[in-house]
Design a protein around this motif. Sequence first.
Motif, mmCIF file in Angstrom:
data_model
loop_
_atom_site.group_PDB
_atom_site.id
_atom_site.type_symbol
_atom_site.label_atom_id
_atom_site.label_comp_id
_atom_site.label_asym_id
_atom_site.label_seq_id
_atom_site.Cartn_x
_atom_site.Cartn_y
_atom_site.Cartn_z
ATOM 1 N N HIS A 113 3.518 -3.532 2.971
ATOM 2 C CA HIS A 113 2.256 -2.939 3.402
ATOM 3 C C HIS A 113 1.533 -2.271 2.233
ATOM 4 O O HIS A 113 0.317 -2.381 2.099
ATOM 5 N N THR A 114 2.289 -1.584 1.390
ATOM 6 C CA THR A 114 1.703 -0.892 0.247
ATOM 7 C C THR A 114 1.031 -1.879 -0.693
ATOM 8 O O THR A 114 -0.090 -1.645 -1.161
ATOM 9 N N GLU A 130 -2.140 -3.316 1.066
ATOM 10 C CA GLU A 130 -3.201 -2.307 1.069
ATOM 11 C C GLU A 130 -3.833 -2.181 -0.312
ATOM 12 O O GLU A 130 -5.057 -2.082 -0.439
ATOM 13 N N SER A 146 -7.701 -3.067 -1.108
ATOM 14 C CA SER A 146 -8.550 -2.044 -1.729
ATOM 15 C C SER A 146 -9.160 -2.541 -3.029
ATOM 16 O O SER A 146 -10.340 -2.315 -3.308
ATOM 17 N N ARG A 198 -9.923 3.212 -0.458
ATOM 18 C CA ARG A 198 -8.527 3.431 -0.043
ATOM 19 C C ARG A 198 -8.360 2.818 1.337
ATOM 20 O O ARG A 198 -9.106 3.130 2.261
ATOM 21 N N VAL A 199 -7.381 1.940 1.472
ATOM 22 C CA VAL A 199 -7.115 1.267 2.741
ATOM 23 C C VAL A 199 -5.726 1.684 3.211
ATOM 24 O O VAL A 199 -4.773 1.681 2.442
ATOM 25 N N ILE A 200 -5.640 2.048 4.491
ATOM 26 C CA ILE A 200 -4.354 2.425 5.080
ATOM 27 C C ILE A 200 -4.172 1.627 6.365
ATOM 28 O O ILE A 200 -5.028 1.652 7.238
ATOM 29 N N ILE A 201 -3.059 0.908 6.456
ATOM 30 C CA ILE A 201 -2.743 0.178 7.675
ATOM 31 C C ILE A 201 -2.121 1.157 8.655
ATOM 32 O O ILE A 201 -1.171 1.858 8.330
#
Length: 91
Positions: free
Chosen positions: A59-60, A63, A67, A87-90
């Motif tokens: 995921h990191t 993301e 981004s 900044r993208v956060i799932i």
Amino acid sequence: ETKFCKLPLDFEALLILLEIESIDQFIELLISTAPGEHAFDKEFGCEIFFLDFESIVSHTRWEGQFSEYITKAITRHEKRLTGVNVRVIID
């Protein structure tokens, strides 16, 4: 209820709001367009479409890549913004 404008009109505030709305709409168009899709500029668009069918192993990492693609597209095509940081956060 009828609302009326107050005098004197604050044109500077109105122009700022219009510019913010214009930037918002442009970014929406930019990230919803795949590279090569726009007839007049083949580089216009955002590469997030390359992540559509990619298996998410981390995921990191995903993301970060997402981004990076958005930051690159905005920096390249939206000249009214500087120092873009996405900044993208799932969730």
